[in-house]
Design an enzyme around this catalytic site. Structure first.
Site, PDB file in Angstrom:
ATOM      1  N   GLY A   1      90.602  25.524  62.335  1.00  0.00           N
ATOM      2  CA  GLY A   1      89.981  24.853  63.468  1.00  0.00           C
ATOM      3  C   GLY A   1      88.472  24.949  63.384  1.00  0.00           C
ATOM      4  O   GLY A   1      87.926  25.855  62.728  1.00  0.00           O
TER       5      GLY A   1
ATOM      6  N   GLN B   1      79.982  24.932  66.491  1.00  0.00           N
ATOM      7  CA  GLN B   1      79.914  25.685  65.230  1.00  0.00           C
ATOM      8  C   GLN B   1      79.143  24.939  64.146  1.00  0.00           C
ATOM      9  O   GLN B   1      78.760  25.539  63.146  1.00  0.00           O
ATOM     10  CB  GLN B   1      81.323  25.997  64.706  1.00  0.00           C
ATOM     11  CG  GLN B   1      82.078  26.991  65.569  1.00  0.00           C
ATOM     12  CD  GLN B   1      83.427  27.289  64.942  1.00  0.00           C
ATOM     13  OE1 GLN B   1      84.382  26.586  65.173  1.00  0.00           O
ATOM     14  NE2 GLN B   1      83.481  28.338  64.142  1.00  0.00           N
TER      15      GLN B   1
ATOM     16  N   CYS C   1      87.281  33.601  62.268  1.00  0.00           N
ATOM     17  CA  CYS C   1      86.427  32.534  62.772  1.00  0.00           C
ATOM     18  C   CYS C   1      85.416  32.206  61.688  1.00  0.00           C
ATOM     19  O   CYS C   1      84.822  33.113  61.105  1.00  0.00           O
ATOM     20  CB  CYS C   1      85.718  32.985  64.057  1.00  0.00           C
ATOM     21  SG  CYS C   1      84.635  31.727  64.762  1.00  0.00           S
ATOM     22  N   LEU C   2      85.228  30.925  61.405  1.00  0.00           N
ATOM     23  CA  LEU C   2      84.277  30.531  60.362  1.00  0.00           C
ATOM     24  C   LEU C   2      82.847  30.941  60.722  1.00  0.00           C
ATOM     25  O   LEU C   2      81.999  31.024  59.843  1.00  0.00           O
ATOM     26  CB  LEU C   2      84.353  29.021  60.120  1.00  0.00           C
ATOM     27  CG  LEU C   2      85.682  28.542  59.513  1.00  0.00           C
ATOM     28  CD1 LEU C   2      85.738  27.029  59.471  1.00  0.00           C
ATOM     29  CD2 LEU C   2      85.873  29.127  58.115  1.00  0.00           C
TER      30      LEU C   2
ATOM     31  N   HIS D   1      91.278  29.496  71.009  1.00  0.00           N
ATOM     32  CA  HIS D   1      90.104  29.954  70.254  1.00  0.00           C
ATOM     33  C   HIS D   1      89.043  28.850  70.181  1.00  0.00           C
ATOM     34  O   HIS D   1      87.864  29.096  70.473  1.00  0.00           O
ATOM     35  CB  HIS D   1      90.560  30.389  68.848  1.00  0.00           C
ATOM     36  CG  HIS D   1      89.447  30.801  67.934  1.00  0.00           C
ATOM     37  ND1 HIS D   1      89.378  32.053  67.385  1.00  0.00           N
ATOM     38  CD2 HIS D   1      88.362  30.116  67.454  1.00  0.00           C
ATOM     39  CE1 HIS D   1      88.294  32.126  66.617  1.00  0.00           C
ATOM     40  NE2 HIS D   1      87.671  30.964  66.640  1.00  0.00           N
ATOM     41  N   GLU D   2      89.478  27.643  69.808  1.00  0.00           N
ATOM     42  CA  GLU D   2      88.512  26.543  69.645  1.00  0.00           C
ATOM     43  C   GLU D   2      87.913  26.137  70.990  1.00  0.00           C
ATOM     44  O   GLU D   2      86.712  25.869  71.082  1.00  0.00           O
ATOM     45  CB  GLU D   2      89.167  25.336  68.970  1.00  0.00           C
ATOM     46  CG  GLU D   2      89.698  25.595  67.568  1.00  0.00           C
ATOM     47  CD  GLU D   2      88.701  26.273  66.651  1.00  0.00           C
ATOM     48  OE1 GLU D   2      87.486  26.021  66.791  1.00  0.00           O
ATOM     49  OE2 GLU D   2      89.132  27.075  65.805  1.00  0.00           O
TER      50      GLU D   2
ATOM     51  N   HIS E   1      85.029  28.191  72.115  1.00  0.00           N
ATOM     52  CA  HIS E   1      83.729  27.879  71.505  1.00  0.00           C
ATOM     53  C   HIS E   1      82.925  26.910  72.370  1.00  0.00           C
ATOM     54  O   HIS E   1      81.695  26.927  72.339  1.00  0.00           O
ATOM     55  CB  HIS E   1      83.937  27.244  70.124  1.00  0.00           C
ATOM     56  CG  HIS E   1      84.139  28.231  69.008  1.00  0.00           C
ATOM     57  ND1 HIS E   1      83.209  29.175  68.661  1.00  0.00           N
ATOM     58  CD2 HIS E   1      85.177  28.404  68.151  1.00  0.00           C
ATOM     59  CE1 HIS E   1      83.651  29.887  67.633  1.00  0.00           C
ATOM     60  NE2 HIS E   1      84.848  29.444  67.305  1.00  0.00           N
TER      61      HIS E   1
HETATM   62 NI    NI Z   1      85.964  30.219  65.738  1.00  0.00          NI
END
Ligand code: NI
Length: 180
Positions: free
Chosen positions: A47, A52, A99-100, A141-142, A145
């Site tokens: 995701g 991000q 998480c990226l 999670h997304e 953000h």
């Molecule tokens: Ni993340």
């Protein structure tokens, strides 16, 4: 095709509240979604939310690869614009997340096991779906953000926080559920 730079924890774009997309998705939003898909493919995640990649809009993309499809079905990459994620009755469980924007680390994070996801796809068609298991975890999670929330802010037990290689070598047993 463009691979965008991913903001890492500590960058203020990850701590702000993203703005709603007004009207149908125009060419700029479509381009952003396409670039985000390229970026996610390159980075190898499940995701990616617009903040991000330094674009503070309320949208994200997500997918459920076959390897992670637990009680949920494998899901191809999907975009959600102006998402709303609402918890449904059921337990809150700990599960592993990365998480990226926090490369190299993972942690066990409490999430609702079932959620309702509403919003719009890139064509402007409404989305209204119930997700469970890993898919529910990913969209929680997304969606976080978009409100400036990173997974460490959701953690309740920092013993379950570590580097990917170490956690893989010494996987801790997680308690079944936190609350219900
Ligand atoms: Ni993340």
């Amino acid at each position: 095709m463009a691979i965008l730079k991913i903001a890492r924890m500590g960058h203020p774009v990850l701590l702000g509240k993203a703005a709603a997309v007004t009207g149908p998705a125009g060419p700029e939003i479509r381009r952003l979604l396409a670039d985000m898909a390229d970026t996610l493919e390159d980075a190898g995640g499940v995701g990616l939310a617009a903040p991000q990649v330094h674009e503070a809009w309320r949208l994200f993309i997500y997918r459920v690869p076959a390897a992670r499809a637990d009680d949920a079905q494998e899901m191809p990459l999907a975009a959600v614009i102006n998402p709303v994620v609402s918890p449904l009755p059921g337990p809150v469980v700990l599960g592993w997340e990365g998480c990226l924007s926090i490369p190299g680390l993972r942690a066990a994070v409490p999430r609702h096991t079932r959620v309702r996801l509403t919003g719009f796809d890139a064509e402007g068609a409404p989305i209204d779906t119930v997700l469970s298991g890993f898919a529910a975890r990913v969209v929680q999670h997304e969606n976080d953000h978009l409100d400036g929330i990173l997974y460490p802010m959701r953690m309740t037990d920092f013993r379950y926080f570590g580097f990917n290689e170490e956690v893989s070598s010494y996987p801790p047993a997680l308690p079944e559920s936190e609350t219900s």
